[in-house]
Write a protein that holds these residues in place. Sequence first.
Motif, PDB file in Angstrom:
ATOM      1  N   ALA A 263      27.548   1.477  -0.261  1.00 45.32           N
ATOM      2  CA  ALA A 263      27.084   1.978  -1.239  1.00 45.32           C
ATOM      3  C   ALA A 263      25.009   2.772  -0.740  1.00 45.32           C
ATOM      4  O   ALA A 263      25.278   2.564   0.135  1.00 45.32           O
ATOM      5  N   LYS A 264      24.655   3.675  -1.624  1.00 48.41           N
ATOM      6  CA  LYS A 264      23.534   4.248  -1.285  1.00 48.41           C
ATOM      7  C   LYS A 264      22.317   3.374  -2.670  1.00 48.41           C
ATOM      8  O   LYS A 264      23.054   3.476  -4.351  1.00 48.41           O
ATOM      9  N   GLY A 265      21.273   3.721  -2.505  1.00 41.66           N
ATOM     10  CA  GLY A 265      20.586   2.891  -3.063  1.00 41.66           C
ATOM     11  C   GLY A 265      18.358   2.925  -3.002  1.00 41.66           C
ATOM     12  O   GLY A 265      18.231   3.688  -1.805  1.00 41.66           O
ATOM     13  N   ASN A 266      17.933   3.490  -3.846  1.00 41.61           N
ATOM     14  CA  ASN A 266      15.817   4.633  -4.302  1.00 41.61           C
ATOM     15  C   ASN A 266      15.605   2.710  -4.344  1.00 41.61           C
ATOM     16  O   ASN A 266      16.191   2.171  -4.934  1.00 41.61           O
ATOM     17  N   TYR A 267      15.097   3.037  -3.790  1.00 45.52           N
ATOM     18  CA  TYR A 267      14.544   1.693  -3.447  1.00 45.52           C
ATOM     19  C   TYR A 267      12.964   1.954  -2.609  1.00 45.52           C
ATOM     20  O   TYR A 267      12.981   2.519  -1.937  1.00 45.52           O
ATOM     21  N   SER A 268      11.901   0.789  -3.204  1.00 42.64           N
ATOM     22  CA  SER A 268      10.560   1.118  -2.665  1.00 42.64           C
ATOM     23  C   SER A 268      10.434   0.339  -1.183  1.00 42.64           C
ATOM     24  O   SER A 268      10.899   0.027  -1.002  1.00 42.64           O
ATOM     25  N   ILE A 269       9.200   1.539  -0.709  1.00 48.41           N
ATOM     26  CA  ILE A 269       9.277   1.184   0.956  1.00 48.41           C
ATOM     27  C   ILE A 269       9.185  -0.277   0.887  1.00 48.41           C
ATOM     28  O   ILE A 269       9.469  -1.451   1.487  1.00 48.41           O
ATOM     29  N   SER A 270       7.729  -1.537   0.104  1.00 49.38           N
ATOM     30  CA  SER A 270       7.943  -2.982   0.113  1.00 49.38           C
ATOM     31  C   SER A 270       8.721  -3.058   0.110  1.00 49.38           C
ATOM     32  O   SER A 270       9.053  -4.649   0.791  1.00 49.38           O
ATOM     33  N   THR A 271       9.666  -3.379  -1.210  1.00 51.18           N
ATOM     34  CA  THR A 271      11.202  -4.316  -1.467  1.00 51.18           C
ATOM     35  C   THR A 271      11.988  -3.976  -0.354  1.00 51.18           C
ATOM     36  O   THR A 271      12.584  -4.743   0.337  1.00 51.18           O
ATOM     37  N   LEU A 272      12.139  -2.981   0.787  1.00 58.17           N
ATOM     38  CA  LEU A 272      12.929  -2.931   0.887  1.00 58.17           C
ATOM     39  C   LEU A 272      13.259  -3.111   2.113  1.00 58.17           C
ATOM     40  O   LEU A 272      13.135  -4.111   3.470  1.00 58.17           O
TER      41      LEU A 272
ATOM     42  N   ASN B 243       0.439  -1.509  -0.289  1.00 58.80           N
ATOM     43  CA  ASN B 243       0.119   0.173  -0.020  1.00 58.80           C
ATOM     44  C   ASN B 243       0.870   1.219  -0.623  1.00 58.80           C
ATOM     45  O   ASN B 243       0.169   2.004   0.221  1.00 58.80           O
ATOM     46  N   ASN B 244       2.381   1.638   0.200  1.00 59.45           N
ATOM     47  CA  ASN B 244       3.202   2.569   0.168  1.00 59.45           C
ATOM     48  C   ASN B 244       3.957   1.942  -1.116  1.00 59.45           C
ATOM     49  O   ASN B 244       5.448   1.682  -0.890  1.00 59.45           O
ATOM     50  N   ASN B 245       3.764   3.306  -1.935  1.00 61.57           N
ATOM     51  CA  ASN B 245       5.118   2.899  -3.678  1.00 61.57           C
ATOM     52  C   ASN B 245       6.012   4.162  -3.792  1.00 61.57           C
ATOM     53  O   ASN B 245       6.593   4.611  -4.420  1.00 61.57           O
ATOM     54  N   GLN B 246       6.032   4.775  -2.119  1.00 60.72           N
ATOM     55  CA  GLN B 246       7.299   5.230  -1.734  1.00 60.72           C
ATOM     56  C   GLN B 246       8.026   4.694  -2.440  1.00 60.72           C
ATOM     57  O   GLN B 246       8.379   4.251  -1.484  1.00 60.72           O
ATOM     58  N   VAL B 247       8.921   5.796  -3.012  1.00 64.81           N
ATOM     59  CA  VAL B 247      10.381   5.655  -3.188  1.00 64.81           C
ATOM     60  C   VAL B 247      11.802   6.272  -1.876  1.00 64.81           C
ATOM     61  O   VAL B 247      11.431   7.508  -1.804  1.00 64.81           O
ATOM     62  N   VAL B 248      12.461   5.459  -1.638  1.00 64.79           N
ATOM     63  CA  VAL B 248      13.629   5.934  -0.433  1.00 64.79           C
ATOM     64  C   VAL B 248      14.652   5.499  -1.053  1.00 64.79           C
ATOM     65  O   VAL B 248      15.121   4.601  -1.055  1.00 64.79           O
ATOM     66  N   ALA B 249      15.555   6.914  -0.109  1.00 62.99           N
ATOM     67  CA  ALA B 249      17.310   6.712   0.066  1.00 62.99           C
ATOM     68  C   ALA B 249      17.514   5.857   1.228  1.00 62.99           C
ATOM     69  O   ALA B 249      17.848   6.076   2.566  1.00 62.99           O
ATOM     70  N   PHE B 250      17.745   4.755   0.471  1.00 59.63           N
ATOM     71  CA  PHE B 250      18.914   3.519   2.081  1.00 59.63           C
ATOM     72  C   PHE B 250      19.672   3.818   1.340  1.00 59.63           C
ATOM     73  O   PHE B 250      20.566   3.476   0.583  1.00 59.63           O
ATOM     74  N   ASN B 251      20.936   4.333   2.171  1.00 62.12           N
ATOM     75  CA  ASN B 251      22.172   4.331   2.382  1.00 62.12           C
ATOM     76  C   ASN B 251      22.311   3.752   3.677  1.00 62.12           C
ATOM     77  O   ASN B 251      22.259   3.716   4.601  1.00 62.12           O
ATOM     78  N   TYR B 252      23.440   2.335   3.348  1.00 68.30           N
ATOM     79  CA  TYR B 252      24.272   0.898   4.113  1.00 68.30           C
ATOM     80  C   TYR B 252      25.574   1.778   3.309  1.00 68.30           C
ATOM     81  O   TYR B 252      26.150   2.422   2.779  1.00 68.30           O
ATOM     82  N   LEU B 253      26.625   0.563   4.240  1.00 68.38           N
ATOM     83  CA  LEU B 253      27.933   0.984   4.301  1.00 68.38           C
ATOM     84  C   LEU B 253      28.313   0.939   2.900  1.00 68.38           C
ATOM     85  O   LEU B 253      29.434   1.923   2.983  1.00 68.38           O
TER      86      LEU B 253
END
Length: 104
Positions: free
Chosen positions: A35-44, A23-33
């Motif tokens: 690299a950094k990636g843009n993922y949808s909240i459901s996938t993350l 229900n939440n299709n928002q894309v967020v920037a996920f910064n891990y040690l």
Amino acid sequence: MKYFLILLLALVVFVISVTLGANNNQVVAFNYLIAKGNYSISTLLAILFAIGFVLGWGICGGFYLRASLSLRRAKRKIKRLETQLEQPVELSTKTASPVVLNKE
């Protein structure tokens, strides 16, 4: 029955997380040690839940394996000691020397 309830609880948590993520299709920037990636909240959410689930099972499995190996060694030692206890004690006449007391 206990394991079934635990599996059922994990399945319920997974279904709730997938439902909330879908229900939440928002894309967020996920910064891990690394690299950094843009993922949808459901996938993350699904990826992090799966990683935590596998990591938890791995850690618990390691502790269970260590405990079962320790139990197996202890049972083997008990069996060996019981067989030694059942064997009759034999005194060898060659090694036993009589005690001589001087009565002077």
